[in-house]
Scaffold this motif. Structure first.
Motif, short mmCIF file in Angstrom:
data_model
loop_
_atom_site.label_atom_id
_atom_site.label_comp_id
_atom_site.label_asym_id
_atom_site.label_seq_id
_atom_site.Cartn_x
_atom_site.Cartn_y
_atom_site.Cartn_z
N THR A 164 -15.75 11.75 3.29
CA THR A 164 -15.25 12.35 4.43
C THR A 164 -16.25 13.37 4.74
N MET A 190 -12.43 10.14 -0.57
CA MET A 190 -12.37 11.39 -0.26
C MET A 190 -14.05 11.97 -0.27
N GLY A 218 -3.85 17.34 0.30
CA GLY A 218 -4.01 15.89 0.37
C GLY A 218 -3.22 14.90 -0.53
N THR A 220 -9.00 6.68 -2.49
CA THR A 220 -8.85 6.61 -1.02
C THR A 220 -7.55 7.34 -0.46
N LEU A 221 -7.82 8.25 0.52
CA LEU A 221 -6.99 9.35 1.11
C LEU A 221 -5.97 8.38 1.81
N VAL A 248 -7.86 9.30 6.64
CA VAL A 248 -6.96 8.36 5.93
C VAL A 248 -7.69 6.80 5.87
N ALA A 265 -3.58 13.92 4.57
CA ALA A 265 -4.35 15.12 4.52
C ALA A 265 -3.57 16.12 5.62
N MET A 289 -3.74 10.75 -2.26
CA MET A 289 -4.74 9.77 -2.38
C MET A 289 -4.57 8.63 -3.48
#
Length: 640
Positions: free
Chosen positions: A566, A563, A532, A539-540, A559, A543, A534
């Motif tokens: 999630t 992370m 991924g 904050t992503l 998104v 991925a 971030m």
């Protein structure tokens, strides 16, 4: 081999940028970048390769190898016998760490050269395939890591950027020289001719019976008409977009020579050439030969004797036109060989300038030699022009402003904004990324495109500090929403005060746009690891498909989320706390690695989990790359 771990993880990346931003020609900087890439990837050599699948052609344009090595700079091979052909066919990165054990032992490339290790990345020029950047080793090695393929991708992209800049700079220089040549030649010749016309016409008014004046006027008018025709021909040649075709040039030269001598019966012209010489030529080639033969006949001796020789040399063909005239003036020699123009080198017309431009479009060179016996002009044309498919030149009017041409043609998105943070100009690439027509974006505030939770005032304050002080450019990663409704994550760099009161922003998409599909699909989606990208706050941004499929998740599910919030980390509160703690430590610049139990769509898995910080040249963490490898079976075996 570079592992990407430890406090020095960012050093090769920083060195790569320093190399490409350093002094030297494109070839010198590309060679240093390839050498660094070979060092990082534990390869024996690095190359920038030009490929042409239609002619099965492969050429090492830049190489780290010495001149006596097998893959030295300039060496040419059949594309079919190289691993690069797979890169060209798939338009994607190809990695081989041990070719025979990866079932490539019967591949033509391995049969021909025996290289065990290869990492090749496609390179594009003006959105068209150009070739590859590749790293090759004689012996096998461990499988390439994601960090290593990412580094190879970065080398290719930076070399690609510099290659485009080199071509655009050459095009702009050519067009600027052309504009200067046209201006000086036309201004000089037209002024002189009109002066003669005016003077003799005035005389005709007082002595109408002298017909010699009429002849002088007509001759000068004819000179102007001829000059006008050649100027028109030159503009057509410069804007010609026809692609080269393989042609036997011997009968072409014979036909032109016969036609010119038929118009000048006193001239004798002889062509010395093999039975066949095939070259990739454009339609304008005939015009260049006609101009040179015509020039030789006109400026030869009283009964001019012309010799045209066509001679194949190494990787090229020389065409030499020799006359027995008084010799080409030194200023004309400089003009035809360099294309440069000064107030003293405006020349007697546009004919030789036309030759120079045509030969330049064929990636060739022009040389002139003057002796007591006359002038010899030699055209050298390569058998395989390096940029034959990329030398299309846009409108001649763009040559009026070098800055505007570079701005409009840049592959990066560029926005110019004022002290009120309003857009005052942007290039076509930026308009595409911002999702609207350029004219609709002018005057808009930069903040209009940022999410509501983005602290624009803080970012603007940072920019103002850099603008008012001596700090370096401001760089950051941000998500914004274009007028087309698309969310895009971009990396931007601001350059204060390019002119007083105006500032430049260079924007590069990170993911989620059409511009980056090639790069990030390679990095994220063609791996069996969970990978991924971030922000430092967790904050992503992206991925890969492997991670999404394992979790039974869609990209929109993760998104923009932290992370640890999630679906992968809902196994327990302890797992979430471990993930958040790992992000916080990585955001401080620490490389994190540990085992974590994560939740999938239909099972839990133990993963070898890591977070690698990516820093800028000042050591600030800009991005985090989380990765995970499923080690459930391995850990279970260890416990048993």
């Amino acid at each position: 081999m570079y592992s990407g771990e430890g406090s020095d993880a960012s050093e090769p990346w920083e060195r790569l940028y320093d190399v490409m931003d350093g002094e030297g020609s494109f070839e010198e900087r590309a060679r240093r970048a390839l050498a660094l890439g070979a060092q990082v990837l534990n390869a024996d050599r690095g190359l920038l390769v030009r490929t042409d699948p239609d002619s099965d052609h492969w050429k090492a344009v830049v190489s780290t190898e010495p001149a006596d090595a097998k893959l030295h700079e300039g060496v040419e091979l059949a594309l079919e016998t190289t691993y690069c052909r797979r890169v060209v066919e798939t338009e994607s990165q190809v990695t081989l760490h041990d070719a025979p054990n990866q079932e490539w032992d019967d591949d033509p490339a391995f049969d021909a050269h025996g290289y065990h290790c290869y990492l090749g990345t496609p390179v594009y020029l003006d959105d068209e395939p150009y070739g590859t950047v590749c790293f090759i080793a004689d012996e096998p090695r461990a499988e390439f890591s994601t960090n290593e393929t990412l580094f190879a991708e970065l080398v290719a992209r930076l070399i690609e950027r510099e290659l485009e800049l080199k071509q655009h700079t050459a095009e702009i220089t050519d067009k600027t020289n052309l504009a200067a040549a046209l201006a000086r030649v036309l201004r000089h010749n037209i002024r002189n001719s009109l002066t003669v016309i005016r003077g003799y016409t005035q005389e005709m008014g007082t002595d109408a019976g002298d017909t010699d004046y009429h002849e002088i006027v007509l001759r000068e008018v004819d000179t102007l008409l001829e000059l006008s025709e050649r100027a028109r021909d030159l503009e057509q040649i410069l804007t010609e977009d026809a692609q080269p075709t393989l042609t036997d040039v011997v009968p072409v030269i014979d036909e032109i020579t016969d036609a010119v001598t038929a118009e000048h019966p006193a001239a004798t012209a002889t062509v010395h050439a093999p039975d066949e010489v095939v070259l990739p030529i454009r339609p304008s080639f005939e015009r260049a030969i006609e101009e040179l033969v015509e020039n030789a006949v006109r400026h030869g001796g009283e009964d001019p004797t012309i010799s045209i020789t066509v001679e194949p040399v190494e990787d090229a063909v020389e065409i030499r036109i020799r006359d027995d005239g008084p010799g080409l003036p030194e200023m004309e020699q400089t003009a035809i060989e360099t294309g440069e123009t000064t107030p003293l080198t405006h020349g007697i017309g546009l004919g030789l300038w036309m030759v120079r431009w045509i030969v330049s479009r064929h990636d060739g060179t022009v040389e002139s030699t003057v002796t007591d016996g006359g002038t010899a002009i030699t055209i050298t044309l390569p058998e395989t022009p390096e940029s034959a498919e990329q030398t299309g030149i846009t409108e001649i009017t763009r040559a009026r402003d070098q800055y505007k041409a570079a701005f409009d043609e840049a592959s990066e998105a560029m926005i110019i904004f004022n002290d009120d943070a309003r857009i005052v100009d942007l290039n076509p690439r930026a308009a595409t990324i911002y999702g609207n027509d350029r004219h609709e974006l002018l005057g808009r505030e930069v903040a209009d495109f940022l999410p509501d939770d983005y602290d624009f005032e803080a970012a603007w304050a940072t920019f103002q500090e850099a603008k008012d002080g001596d700090d370096e450019n401001v760089e950051n990663v941000v998500e914004f929403v274009g007028d087309d409704g698309e969310k895009r994550v971009v990396e931007y760099t601001t350059v204060p005060e390019i002119v007083p009161g105006q500032h430049l922003m260079i924007v590069e998409p990170i993911t989620g746009t059409e511009a980056d599909s090639g790069v990030y699909e390679q990095i994220f989606n063609q791996t069996y690891q969970f990978t991924g990208l971030m922000r430092p706050d967790g904050t992503l941004i992206e991925a890969n498909e492997t991670a999404l499929e394992f979790g039974g998740l869609d990209r929109d599910d993760v998104v923009g989320e932290k992370m640890w919030e999630t679906g992968w980390f809902q196994q327990s509160q302890r797992t979430r706390e471990q993930a958040r703690e790992a992000v916080e430590r990585a955001a401080e610049g620490e490389f994190i690695r540990r085992d974590l139990v994560v939740s999938g769509a239909d099972r839990e898995a133990t993963i070898d989990f890591s977070i690698r910080p990516v820093t800028d040249d000042r050591g600030n963490v800009r991005l985090l790359i989380p990765e995970g490898r499923d080690v459930t079976e391995r850990r279970r075996g260890t416990v048993q």
